[in-house]
Design a protein around this motif. Structure first.
Motif, mmCIF file in Angstrom:
data_model
loop_
_atom_site.group_PDB
_atom_site.id
_atom_site.type_symbol
_atom_site.label_atom_id
_atom_site.label_comp_id
_atom_site.label_asym_id
_atom_site.label_seq_id
_atom_site.Cartn_x
_atom_site.Cartn_y
_atom_site.Cartn_z
ATOM 1 N N LEU A 114 -5.157 36.857 18.492
ATOM 2 C CA LEU A 114 -6.391 36.273 17.962
ATOM 3 C C LEU A 114 -6.419 34.756 17.998
ATOM 4 N N GLY A 115 -5.284 34.131 18.297
ATOM 5 C CA GLY A 115 -5.242 32.678 18.304
ATOM 6 C C GLY A 115 -4.665 32.123 17.012
ATOM 7 N N GLN A 116 -4.337 30.842 17.050
ATOM 8 C CA GLN A 116 -3.689 30.194 15.917
ATOM 9 C C GLN A 116 -4.565 30.201 14.667
ATOM 10 N N GLY A 117 -5.885 30.271 14.831
ATOM 11 C CA GLY A 117 -6.779 30.250 13.683
ATOM 12 C C GLY A 117 -6.620 31.446 12.765
ATOM 13 N N ALA A 118 -6.098 32.553 13.297
ATOM 14 C CA ALA A 118 -5.935 33.757 12.477
ATOM 15 C C ALA A 118 -4.646 33.732 11.659
ATOM 16 N N SER A 119 -3.750 32.786 11.956
ATOM 17 C CA SER A 119 -2.446 32.785 11.287
ATOM 18 C C SER A 119 -2.563 32.512 9.793
ATOM 19 N N MET A 120 -3.574 31.732 9.386
ATOM 20 C CA MET A 120 -3.713 31.393 7.979
ATOM 21 C C MET A 120 -4.022 32.638 7.149
ATOM 22 N N SER A 121 -4.846 33.520 7.680
ATOM 23 C CA SER A 121 -5.164 34.762 6.968
ATOM 24 C C SER A 121 -3.920 35.629 6.810
ATOM 25 N N VAL A 122 -3.117 35.696 7.874
ATOM 26 C CA VAL A 122 -1.892 36.491 7.841
ATOM 27 C C VAL A 122 -0.926 35.926 6.813
ATOM 28 N N ILE A 123 -0.788 34.612 6.799
ATOM 29 C CA ILE A 123 0.162 33.961 5.884
ATOM 30 C C ILE A 123 -0.276 34.129 4.434
ATOM 31 N N MET A 124 -1.572 33.977 4.146
ATOM 32 C CA MET A 124 -2.036 34.131 2.775
ATOM 33 C C MET A 124 -1.825 35.574 2.292
ATOM 34 N N PHE A 125 -2.014 36.549 3.177
ATOM 35 C CA PHE A 125 -1.704 37.942 2.832
ATOM 36 C C PHE A 125 -0.216 38.085 2.535
ATOM 37 N N ASP A 126 0.619 37.449 3.344
ATOM 38 C CA ASP A 126 2.065 37.613 3.214
ATOM 39 C C ASP A 126 2.614 36.957 1.951
ATOM 40 N N ILE A 127 1.890 36.003 1.382
ATOM 41 C CA ILE A 127 2.342 35.404 0.123
ATOM 42 C C ILE A 127 2.455 36.481 -0.954
ATOM 43 N N GLY A 128 1.420 37.323 -1.074
ATOM 44 C CA GLY A 128 1.472 38.416 -2.043
ATOM 45 C C GLY A 128 2.441 39.495 -1.624
ATOM 46 N N ASN A 129 2.439 39.813 -0.327
ATOM 47 C CA ASN A 129 3.351 40.829 0.189
ATOM 48 C C ASN A 129 4.813 40.450 -0.062
ATOM 49 N N SER A 130 5.134 39.151 0.033
ATOM 50 C CA SER A 130 6.515 38.693 -0.134
ATOM 51 C C SER A 130 7.029 38.913 -1.552
ATOM 52 N N LEU A 131 6.135 38.908 -2.531
ATOM 53 C CA LEU A 131 6.574 39.179 -3.905
ATOM 54 C C LEU A 131 7.225 40.551 -4.010
ATOM 55 N N MET A 132 6.702 41.512 -3.260
ATOM 56 C CA MET A 132 7.284 42.846 -3.259
ATOM 57 C C MET A 132 8.459 42.938 -2.296
ATOM 58 N N MET A 133 8.351 42.312 -1.126
ATOM 59 C CA MET A 133 9.381 42.468 -0.110
ATOM 60 C C MET A 133 10.682 41.764 -0.486
ATOM 61 N N CYS A 134 10.592 40.577 -1.059
ATOM 62 C CA CYS A 134 11.802 39.799 -1.354
ATOM 63 C C CYS A 134 12.654 40.454 -2.436
ATOM 64 N N ALA A 135 12.029 41.095 -3.401
ATOM 65 C CA ALA A 135 12.806 41.692 -4.493
ATOM 66 C C ALA A 135 12.067 42.823 -5.192
ATOM 67 N N GLY A 136 10.744 42.779 -5.219
ATOM 68 C CA GLY A 136 9.971 43.710 -6.032
ATOM 69 C C GLY A 136 10.233 45.171 -5.718
#
Length: 333
Positions: A114-136
């Motif tokens: 999708l291009g570099q412009g879509a990376s921000m949406s992916v990263i903002m999603f991953d902020i919440g996802n990381s709370l579960m993945m890192c330890a949750g």
């Protein structure tokens, strides 16, 4: 067409990593080197690069909330629906069927499509996802199934029970020490994760309105571009064939589970999120993410079976790559 070619190139890197391991160019534990490169170097640089080159607004934190929900609900549903399964299979399902490999897989793949412009949406999603993945997910799985967190547990001789018996400590001081140790382990899992720390710093800068200078993008850009190659190579090096029919059944159960929730969460993202079509499309593609690398780490920590978790990661990675590529062509915006 160019997006399909880039996806095929990433798939070739993944298969190449596995082929080089089979040819003994890489050893069975060499993936840990690439794991360090990706988690501590290329992925944090990709996060910084995306924040420095894309517009971001506070309302995008809704994507982070959706990321938490997308990881939490499958874990809770798998716990409830697997109550008649053996504890060993239950652990494998909960740790591998609920994680999302966003930063190391979806970020480079979706950016390529999708291009570099879509990376921000992916990263903002991953902020919440990381709370579960890192330890949750590790903390919730071990707590719900009453499994000690000190290391691999022999679950092969416990019979057909669904979870270990709960041992309540009678001494108040002992209970306080155990609770403090658990909290310390959870916090350590978060603050020792370089990508999570990078997310915290970048979101803090976003909240207070600090814009990164352009030279950040110029400096971190080349390293960020290497994230896709290094991530796919690491996944390929993790791959290993299952050892028994029971292992194949476990992998197939995880694949079916992830497909089901990938479809449901994708529909929820497309119809419920209050964002423009490009953002919603990126999140829909993220919902098809494979299992997380942390799932391999936690499976090894609880069951001592990193190989099967690595094969699950690689299998769901290949499937996700194909599905994301196809869905990208089908969703026109």
């Amino acid at each position: 067409m160019s997006g399909v070619i880039q996806a095929l190139a990433l798939l070739a890197v993944l298969l190449g990593g596995y082929g080089l391991k089979r040819a003994r160019v890489f050893g069975s534990k060499d993936y840990k080197v690439m794991e360090g490169v990706v988690f501590d170097f290329t992925l944090p640089c990709a996060i910084i690069y995306s924040f420095s080159t894309n517009e971001h607004h506070l309302d995008m934190l809704w994507l982070s909330l959706f990321g938490i929900i997308s990881s939490l609900i499958p874990l809770l549903v798998s716990y409830a629906s697997s109550r008649h399964m053996q504890i060993r299979n239950r652990v494998f399902m909960m740790l591998n069927g609920c994680g999302m490999n966003v930063g190391n897989f979806c970020l480079p793949v979706i950016t390529a499509l999708l291009g570099q412009g879509a990376s921000m949406s992916v990263i903002m999603f991953d902020i919440g996802n990381s709370l579960m993945m890192c330890a949750g997910m590790y903390v919730m799985t071990t707590s719900l199934l009453h499994i000690p967190q000190q290391g691999p547990v022999n679950l092969s001789n416990v019979g057909n029970i669904a979870k270990l018996p709960y041992r309540r400590l009678t001494d108040r001081h002992a209970r306080w020490l155990r609770r403090r140790a658990n909290i310390r382990n959870v916090l350590r899992s978060f603050y020792t994760s370089v990508p999570f720390d990078t997310y915290v710093v970048m979101v803090s800068l976003m909240v207070i309105g600090v814009r990164l200078p352009q030279w950040f993008a110029s400096f971190f850009g080349p390293i960020s571009n290497a994230n896709g190659f290094c991530s796919m190579l690491m996944v390929g090096m993790l791959m290993d064939l299952p050892a028994s029919v029971e292992d194949i059944k476990s992998v197939c159960s995880v694949i079916g589970w992830k497909l089901l929730f990938g479809i449901l969460l994708g529909l929820a993202a497309w119809y419920l999120l209050p964002f423009e079509p490009m953002v919603r499309k990126a999140v829909v593609l993220v919902c098809l993410a494979p299992t997380a690398v942390f799932s391999t780490l936690f499976t090894d920590r609880v069951l001592g079976n990193a190989k099967l978790a690595g094969f699950t990661l690689a299998s769901t990675g290949i499937l996700s790559l194909m599905l994301i590529t196809i869905l990208n062509e089908l969703i026109s915006i």
